[in-house]
Design a protein around this motif. Structure first.
Motif, PDB file in Angstrom:
ATOM      1  N   PHE A  29       0.734  -1.271   0.001  1.00  0.00           N
ATOM      2  CA  PHE A  29      -0.065  -0.002  -0.081  1.00  0.00           C
ATOM      3  C   PHE A  29       0.680   1.469   0.172  1.00  0.00           C
ATOM      4  O   PHE A  29       0.379   2.305  -0.443  1.00  0.00           O
ATOM      5  N   LEU A  87      -3.086   2.118  -4.925  1.00  0.00           N
ATOM      6  CA  LEU A  87      -4.649   1.761  -5.035  1.00  0.00           C
ATOM      7  C   LEU A  87      -4.926   0.598  -5.855  1.00  0.00           C
ATOM      8  O   LEU A  87      -4.325   0.671  -7.065  1.00  0.00           O
ATOM      9  N   GLN A 132     -12.706  -3.908  -5.579  1.00  0.00           N
ATOM     10  CA  GLN A 132     -11.847  -3.631  -4.350  1.00  0.00           C
ATOM     11  C   GLN A 132     -11.088  -2.297  -4.568  1.00  0.00           C
ATOM     12  O   GLN A 132     -10.887  -1.454  -3.913  1.00  0.00           O
ATOM     13  N   GLU A 189     -13.369   0.115  -3.122  1.00  0.00           N
ATOM     14  CA  GLU A 189     -13.304   0.254  -1.794  1.00  0.00           C
ATOM     15  C   GLU A 189     -12.089   1.072  -1.486  1.00  0.00           C
ATOM     16  O   GLU A 189     -12.169   2.019  -0.512  1.00  0.00           O
ATOM     17  N   ASP A 190     -10.978   0.677  -2.054  1.00  0.00           N
ATOM     18  CA  ASP A 190      -9.867   1.608  -1.863  1.00  0.00           C
ATOM     19  C   ASP A 190      -9.793   3.127  -1.818  1.00  0.00           C
ATOM     20  O   ASP A 190      -9.499   3.772  -1.030  1.00  0.00           O
ATOM     21  N   ILE A 234     -12.161   4.508   0.922  1.00  0.00           N
ATOM     22  CA  ILE A 234     -11.086   4.648   2.166  1.00  0.00           C
ATOM     23  C   ILE A 234     -10.236   5.671   2.032  1.00  0.00           C
ATOM     24  O   ILE A 234      -9.960   6.773   2.895  1.00  0.00           O
ATOM     25  N   GLU A 265      -3.484   1.935   5.006  1.00  0.00           N
ATOM     26  CA  GLU A 265      -3.141   0.575   5.023  1.00  0.00           C
ATOM     27  C   GLU A 265      -3.645  -0.117   6.241  1.00  0.00           C
ATOM     28  O   GLU A 265      -4.104  -1.322   5.945  1.00  0.00           O
ATOM     29  N   ARG A 323      -6.578   0.307   7.526  1.00  0.00           N
ATOM     30  CA  ARG A 323      -7.829  -0.005   7.149  1.00  0.00           C
ATOM     31  C   ARG A 323      -8.100  -1.079   6.026  1.00  0.00           C
ATOM     32  O   ARG A 323      -9.417  -1.555   5.911  1.00  0.00           O
ATOM     33  N   ARG A 324      -7.208  -1.124   5.197  1.00  0.00           N
ATOM     34  CA  ARG A 324      -7.197  -1.916   3.956  1.00  0.00           C
ATOM     35  C   ARG A 324      -6.763  -3.272   3.905  1.00  0.00           C
ATOM     36  O   ARG A 324      -7.039  -4.317   3.432  1.00  0.00           O
ATOM     37  N   ARG A 325      -5.573  -3.484   4.676  1.00  0.00           N
ATOM     38  CA  ARG A 325      -4.796  -4.588   4.361  1.00  0.00           C
ATOM     39  C   ARG A 325      -5.450  -6.071   4.738  1.00  0.00           C
ATOM     40  O   ARG A 325      -5.369  -6.851   3.855  1.00  0.00           O
ATOM     41  N   ARG A 346      -8.494  -6.354   4.897  1.00  0.00           N
ATOM     42  CA  ARG A 346      -9.615  -6.773   4.153  1.00  0.00           C
ATOM     43  C   ARG A 346      -9.236  -7.150   2.823  1.00  0.00           C
ATOM     44  O   ARG A 346      -9.950  -8.177   2.126  1.00  0.00           O
ATOM     45  N   VAL A 347      -8.300  -6.580   2.240  1.00  0.00           N
ATOM     46  CA  VAL A 347      -7.918  -6.882   0.880  1.00  0.00           C
ATOM     47  C   VAL A 347      -7.107  -8.286   0.851  1.00  0.00           C
ATOM     48  O   VAL A 347      -7.604  -9.215  -0.178  1.00  0.00           O
TER      49      VAL A 347
END
Ligand SMILES: Cc1cc2nc3c(=O)[nH]c(=O)nc-3n(C[C@H](O)[C@H](O)[C@H](O)COP(=O)(O)OP(=O)(O)OC[C@H]3O[C@@H](n4cnc5c(N)ncnc54)[C@H](O)[C@@H]3O)c2cc1C
Length: 405
Positions: A293, A303, A320, A323-324, A327, A352, A354-356, A358-359
């Motif tokens: 990220f 992203l 995704q 979503e990225d 956020i 990062e 909030r996303r890692r 989930r991704v």
């Protein structure tokens, strides 16, 4: 920063993630947003294929950017069901998405998605401008980041004083390669090909469906404008390109024709369409690479496909990316709210965070769901397993657990 003291954010690529991020940042008074897109405004207009965008992307857009959600929903067809059958017509799964999602997904033409996302941010996008080189500023240059571009009309340009550089430049991201190194792709040993036909037969193909003959799979759905999107896949050797022989009409026909020689009416329509248009097909191999990220200096934000190239099995690539971008825009807006001199480092760390997880869940789930497409797979037991609680619980997590606004 720019001459008036605003922080300068440069987004490379006005694709799915780049356009939505530019939209989310467009009204910040203390930030200059420049989006660089190598395609001209007219490119992609006729090209393309179809996309099914997951219910989770629409849910996220409704929460974070409701006007964009309304725009996309108005110009697309709803994705309401997921049906799986054999190419001889035997049904294995018929899942109303309302059982696992809070709202429908959408079916849309790729070029239409780009056009809809780019239109509201066009004053921030320099079309026909390719980013050719980037670096942390050298002594004597205005930093922290310097970007070089080639503009189709004006030639070479240098943009310096870039406070944050965002990689929205897709799967073969030059930004990622420059600052984090070229990611090592993992190939799954499956070829995927895609075709868009300007014909619709809603009596045969309408909402999202898949059909198997052994591990060889067809997937199709109707999209707006009386068109049908068809994607086929079949196993290949993981470390080899798609063999030339596999691209012949007679070979493709054999791949999807059931043993008794009688495909269902739906599959006969798709097999004929594929075999009559072999020259129009786009070929690719299923591949993924590790998620990243940001750089260690926290000046580069990745992203979408630049951050996490994944296999397309669950239609989560663009999903995704959406979503990225939701956020990232929210965190950067918070960092620059009320004229605050935004803390970019802290914002990137939060993004990062909030996303890692989930991704990584989505990447793993997309790979696991590819089980029925691998050499030697049994599509009957594999598809029936997708009707069971374990798989459905993962779908619920995928479609409902979008990040909170
Ligand atoms: C044929 C096909 C079908 C797909 N089907 C689905 C699907 O059904 N559902 C789904 O969710 N996903 C699907 N995907 C994946 C999805 O398209 C991608 O995951 C998604 O587009 C990623 O969005 P992005 O914003 O990261 O990158 P992109 O949308 O790829 O955008 C990248 C942008 O950057 C620009 N760019 C690249 N390099 C430069 C440069 N050096 N300088 C300036 N500009 C540059 C490009 O022109 C492009 O506009 C599909 C992909 C393909 C190829």
């Amino acid at each position: 920063m720019d001459a008036s003291g605003r922080k300068r954010i440069v987004i490379v690529g006005s694709g799915v993630a780049g356009s939505i991020l530019a939209y989310g940042l467009r009204e910040l008074g203390n930030v200059e947003v420049i989006c660089l897109e190598r395609a001209t405004a007219e490119d992609h207009a006729e090209a393309g294929t179809g996309l099914n965008v997951g219910p989770n992307a629409i849910k996220a857009l409704r929460l974070f950017q409701p006007e964009l959600a309304a725009l996309l929903e108005a110009e697309s067809l709803p994705w309401l069901t997921w049906r799986i059958s054999l190419t001889n017509g035997r049904e294995l799964m018929n899942l109303p998405l309302s059982k696992v999602a809070d709202n429908p997904g959408i079916r849309i033409r790729w070029s239409q998605l780009y056009a809809l996302l780019r239109r509201p941010v066009q004053q921030h996008v320099r079309f026909g401008t390719e980013v050719t080189a980037m670096r942390y500023a050298r002594a004597g240059e205005a930093g922290p980041i310097v970007v070089e571009t080639i503009d189709r009309r004006t030639g070479r340009t240098v943009i310096d004083g870039v406070d944050l550089l965002v990689a929205g430049d897709g799967r073969y991201s030059r930004v990622r390669e420059t600052f984090l190194g070229r990611p090592q792709p993992q190939f799954l040993g499956v070829c995927i090909f895609r075709l868009l036909i300007e014909t619709a037969r809603p009596d045969l193909v309408d909402d999202y469906e898949q059909w198997f003959n052994g591990p060889n799979r067809l997937l199709a759905f109707r999209i707006p404008g009386n068109a049908t999107y068809i994607a086929g896949s079949f196993p290949i050797l993981p470390d080899e390109d798609v063999p030339a022989e596999a691209k012949r009409p007679d070979v493709l026909r054999a791949l999807y024709t059931p043993a008794d020689g009688a495909p269902s009416a739906q599959c006969a329509f798709m097999i004929d369409a594929i075999c009559n248009r072999v020259s129009e097909i786009h070929w690719a191999r299923l591949q993924e690479a590790p998620a990243e990220f940001c750089d260690s200096n926290r000046r580069i934000l990745l992203l979408g496909d630049a951050a996490h190239p994944m296999v397309p099995t669950l239609g989560q690539g663009a999903t995704q990316a959406i979503e990225d971008a939701c956020i990232a825009a929210a965190e950067l807006r918070a960092a620059f709210a009320d004229g605050v001199d935004g803390n970019i480092t802290a914002a990137l760390e939060k993004i990062e965070q909030r996303r890692r997880a989930r991704v990584e869940f989505v990447v793993d789930f997309s790979r696991d769901a590819t089980d029925t497409m691998l050499a030697g797979a049994d599509p009957v037991s594999g598809s029936l397993a997708k009707t069971q609680p374990d798989f459905l619980a993962r779908l619920v997590k995928l479609y409902r657990d979008v990040p909170a606004a």
